[in-house]
Design a protein around this motif. Structure first.
Motif, PDB file in Angstrom:
ATOM      1  N   MET A   1       1.301  -1.280  -0.127  1.00 58.44           N
ATOM      2  CA  MET A   1       0.167   0.230   0.231  1.00 58.44           C
ATOM      3  C   MET A   1       1.247   1.280  -0.200  1.00 58.44           C
ATOM      4  N   HIS A   2       0.531   2.442  -0.879  1.00 55.34           N
ATOM      5  CA  HIS A   2       0.767   3.230  -1.060  1.00 55.34           C
ATOM      6  C   HIS A   2       0.870   4.851  -0.457  1.00 55.34           C
ATOM      7  N   ASP A   3       0.819   5.420  -0.010  1.00 49.35           N
ATOM      8  CA  ASP A   3      -0.554   6.627   0.242  1.00 49.35           C
ATOM      9  C   ASP A   3      -0.062   7.858  -0.201  1.00 49.35           C
ATOM     10  N   SER A   4       0.021   7.333  -2.434  1.00 45.55           N
ATOM     11  CA  SER A   4      -0.101   8.579  -3.310  1.00 45.55           C
ATOM     12  C   SER A   4      -1.067   8.302  -3.788  1.00 45.55           C
ATOM     13  N   GLY A   5      -2.041   7.526  -2.885  1.00 50.01           N
ATOM     14  CA  GLY A   5      -3.763   7.701  -3.849  1.00 50.01           C
ATOM     15  C   GLY A   5      -3.769   6.633  -4.747  1.00 50.01           C
ATOM     16  N   LEU A   6      -2.197   5.653  -5.399  1.00 48.59           N
ATOM     17  CA  LEU A   6      -2.166   4.368  -6.043  1.00 48.59           C
ATOM     18  C   LEU A   6      -2.653   3.102  -5.389  1.00 48.59           C
ATOM     19  N   GLY A   7      -2.596   3.482  -4.052  1.00 52.95           N
ATOM     20  CA  GLY A   7      -3.471   2.410  -3.047  1.00 52.95           C
ATOM     21  C   GLY A   7      -2.191   1.495  -3.501  1.00 52.95           C
ATOM     22  N   ARG A   8      -2.542  -0.495  -3.673  1.00 56.51           N
ATOM     23  CA  ARG A   8      -1.571  -1.127  -2.987  1.00 56.51           C
ATOM     24  C   ARG A   8      -0.733  -1.023  -4.646  1.00 56.51           C
ATOM     25  N   MET A   9       0.964  -0.777  -4.485  1.00 58.67           N
ATOM     26  CA  MET A   9       1.227  -0.306  -6.054  1.00 58.67           C
ATOM     27  C   MET A   9       2.707  -1.315  -6.072  1.00 58.67           C
ATOM     28  N   ILE A  10       3.171  -1.360  -7.077  1.00 61.07           N
ATOM     29  CA  ILE A  10       4.420  -1.932  -6.863  1.00 61.07           C
ATOM     30  C   ILE A  10       5.369  -1.398  -8.314  1.00 61.07           C
ATOM     31  N   LYS A  11       7.034  -1.095  -7.999  1.00 60.27           N
ATOM     32  CA  LYS A  11       7.310  -0.322  -8.223  1.00 60.27           C
ATOM     33  C   LYS A  11       8.661  -0.940  -8.917  1.00 60.27           C
ATOM     34  N   LEU A  12       8.609  -0.991  -9.800  1.00 57.32           N
ATOM     35  CA  LEU A  12      10.549  -1.662 -10.798  1.00 57.32           C
ATOM     36  C   LEU A  12      11.417  -0.546 -11.365  1.00 57.32           C
ATOM     37  N   ASN A  13      13.068  -0.774 -10.446  1.00 58.64           N
ATOM     38  CA  ASN A  13      13.698   0.209 -10.731  1.00 58.64           C
ATOM     39  C   ASN A  13      14.419  -0.991 -12.076  1.00 58.64           C
ATOM     40  N   HIS A  14      14.776  -0.420 -13.329  1.00 54.79           N
ATOM     41  CA  HIS A  14      15.040  -1.051 -14.419  1.00 54.79           C
ATOM     42  C   HIS A  14      17.069  -0.513 -14.737  1.00 54.79           C
ATOM     43  N   ASN A  15      17.559  -1.547 -15.828  1.00 55.06           N
ATOM     44  CA  ASN A  15      18.460  -0.615 -15.886  1.00 55.06           C
ATOM     45  C   ASN A  15      18.169   0.764 -16.372  1.00 55.06           C
ATOM     46  N   PHE A  16      20.051   1.719 -16.497  1.00 57.27           N
ATOM     47  CA  PHE A  16      19.441   3.272 -17.890  1.00 57.27           C
ATOM     48  C   PHE A  16      18.999   4.279 -17.003  1.00 57.27           C
ATOM     49  N   GLY A  17      18.377   4.062 -16.267  1.00 56.91           N
ATOM     50  CA  GLY A  17      17.735   4.903 -14.963  1.00 56.91           C
ATOM     51  C   GLY A  17      16.249   4.651 -15.104  1.00 56.91           C
ATOM     52  N   PHE A  18      15.682   3.844 -15.359  1.00 54.60           N
ATOM     53  CA  PHE A  18      14.366   3.592 -15.451  1.00 54.60           C
ATOM     54  C   PHE A  18      13.809   2.876 -14.846  1.00 54.60           C
ATOM     55  N   SER A  19      12.395   3.299 -14.313  1.00 57.64           N
ATOM     56  CA  SER A  19      11.440   2.015 -13.255  1.00 57.64           C
ATOM     57  C   SER A  19       9.877   2.521 -13.903  1.00 57.64           C
ATOM     58  N   THR A  20       9.132   1.388 -13.418  1.00 58.10           N
ATOM     59  CA  THR A  20       8.251   1.553 -14.226  1.00 58.10           C
ATOM     60  C   THR A  20       6.760   1.283 -12.634  1.00 58.10           C
ATOM     61  N   LEU A  21       5.936   1.908 -12.588  1.00 60.17           N
ATOM     62  CA  LEU A  21       5.107   1.898 -11.707  1.00 60.17           C
ATOM     63  C   LEU A  21       3.284   0.850 -12.001  1.00 60.17           C
ATOM     64  N   PHE A  22       3.545   0.292 -10.974  1.00 57.20           N
ATOM     65  CA  PHE A  22       2.224  -0.533 -11.247  1.00 57.20           C
ATOM     66  C   PHE A  22       0.667  -0.236 -10.350  1.00 57.20           C
ATOM     67  N   GLY A  23       0.552   0.704 -10.450  1.00 54.21           N
ATOM     68  CA  GLY A  23      -1.003   1.224  -9.513  1.00 54.21           C
ATOM     69  C   GLY A  23      -1.795   1.204  -9.660  1.00 54.21           C
ATOM     70  N   HIS A  24      -3.363   0.586  -7.348  1.00 58.55           N
ATOM     71  CA  HIS A  24      -4.228  -0.058  -7.465  1.00 58.55           C
ATOM     72  C   HIS A  24      -4.649  -1.398  -8.198  1.00 58.55           C
ATOM     73  N   LEU A  25      -3.811  -1.323  -7.461  1.00 57.74           N
ATOM     74  CA  LEU A  25      -3.449  -3.280  -7.460  1.00 57.74           C
ATOM     75  C   LEU A  25      -4.185  -4.129  -6.479  1.00 57.74           C
ATOM     76  N   ASN A  26      -4.898  -5.420  -6.596  1.00 60.22           N
ATOM     77  CA  ASN A  26      -5.524  -5.697  -5.837  1.00 60.22           C
ATOM     78  C   ASN A  26      -4.898  -6.481  -4.907  1.00 60.22           C
ATOM     79  N   LYS A  27      -3.576  -6.991  -5.623  1.00 55.83           N
ATOM     80  CA  LYS A  27      -2.579  -8.399  -4.774  1.00 55.83           C
ATOM     81  C   LYS A  27      -1.573  -7.851  -5.589  1.00 55.83           C
ATOM     82  N   THR A  28      -0.036  -8.363  -4.770  1.00 59.03           N
ATOM     83  CA  THR A  28       1.621  -8.330  -5.470  1.00 59.03           C
ATOM     84  C   THR A  28       1.769  -9.963  -4.785  1.00 59.03           C
ATOM     85  N   ALA A  29       2.232 -10.069  -6.633  1.00 60.08           N
ATOM     86  CA  ALA A  29       3.026 -11.433  -6.294  1.00 60.08           C
ATOM     87  C   ALA A  29       4.791 -11.036  -5.949  1.00 60.08           C
TER      88      ALA A  29
END
Length: 316
Positions: free
Chosen positions: A195-223
């Motif tokens: 859970m995250h307090d940014s409004g995205l609810g249950r969220m996953i953040k992935l860090n990738h190479n070369f300064g990139f990242s991705t966010l996945f918000g409003h999730l029901n469950k994380t794996a």
């Protein structure tokens, strides 16, 4: 005279005599009995209705008491809703201020180019090998995070469906029922899962190479859990409707150096249209990235090609 009856009525004016037959007497007696039954039936009806009215009055008092309790609960819930709404608006305002401050910091440290400055270093894709291209497609976010993806809201300024205010939508919304599998769009490591307090609810953040990242918000469950390494296409969670969300969907963001980018060019990027991303997203120095990648991939080859110096022992 057995079938006749004489009735004598005496007054100060004298006596009067009336003669009744047996049939008339029976008629009067029957009429009296009927009136008696009607009176008794009316009395019983009034008694029963009075009892029913008392019972209804008791039920009415109970319902009125319950109504007062519900009104009190509704008043308390309305007050709590107003308090939460004020808290959300306060946090959204704080986030907006933080965003403005972040823009200022980016300008100061050079992450955001000045107006009129060239934004892109052109990438010579013809000089890249297939191996380099495939590596970039796995190291940098590419493709959709859902198997059957349909974008319902793109990156850009829009009216927030919950807050009702014009806000920058920093990602893309993809239609997804609760429980739809969500997949990583590039190799990386999990920085946030919960859970995250940014409004995205249950969220996953992935860090990738070369300064990139991705966010996945409003999730029901994380794996996945924080610190896990994931591969492109790996299941990381399931879509939901948590946070500031008006309906089940997946909110997906692509960032570079903490700056949000339009996800659409990355989601449509593949080996077949490899060159399109570099012209649609001009805020990244692609040529510099490719040169670094080429050196990184050539480094193991150089190490293998280098021969170890021969060792010789000499005696004096």
């Amino acid at each position: 005279m057995r079938d006749h009856y004489r009735i004598t009525i005496t007054s100060f004016e004298g006596a009067r005599h009336y003669t009744l037959t047996q049939l008339a007497r029976r008629f009067i007696a029957g009429l009296g009995a009927l009136l008696g039954l009607m009176f008794l039936g009316g009395f019983l009806s009034i008694y029963l209705l009075s009892s029913k009215l008392d019972s209804l009055n008791g039920e009415l008092l109970v319902l009125q008491s319950q109504q007062r309790g519900i009104k009190a609960e509704n008043t308390a819930l309305l007050a709590e809703q107003q308090r939460l709404q004020a808290s959300v608006e306060e946090k959204v305002a704080a986030l907006s201020m933080m965003g403005d401050e972040l823009d200022s910091i980016e300008n100061l440290i050079g992450l955001k180019p000045a107006p009129g400055e060239a934004l892109i270093e052109r990438l010579d894709t013809a000089s890249q090998t297939v191996q380099e291209k495939r590596y970039m497609l796995t190291a940098i976010p590419s493709g959709y995070p859902l198997e059957d993806a349909k974008v319902t809201s793109f990156y850009g300024v829009r009216k927030h469906p919950v807050l009702g205010k014009m806000k920058l939508h920093g990602g893309a919304d993809l239609r997804a029922k609760v429980g739809t599998p969500v997949f990583a769009t590039a190799d990386g490591v999990v920085e946030w899962a919960g859970m995250h307090d940014s409004g995205l609810g249950r969220m996953i953040k992935l860090n990738h190479n070369f300064g990139f990242s991705t966010l996945f918000g409003h999730l029901n469950k994380t794996a996945v859990a924080v610190g896990d390494f994931v591969r492109q296409g790996q299941l990381i969670g399931y879509s939901g409707n948590t946070g500031l969300s008006s309906a089940p969907h997946l909110h997906y963001e692509v960032r570079h150096l903490h700056r949000r980018l339009a996800p659409r060019p990355f989601m449509e990027w593949s080996l077949e249209n490899y060159e399109t991303l570099f012209t649609r997203e001009e805020r990244i120095k692609w040529d510099s990235l490719a040169k670094t990648l080429r050196k990184q991939m050539a480094l193991p080859e150089r190490r293998l090609s280098q021969r170890a110096p021969a060792l010789s022992a000499t005696s004096s």
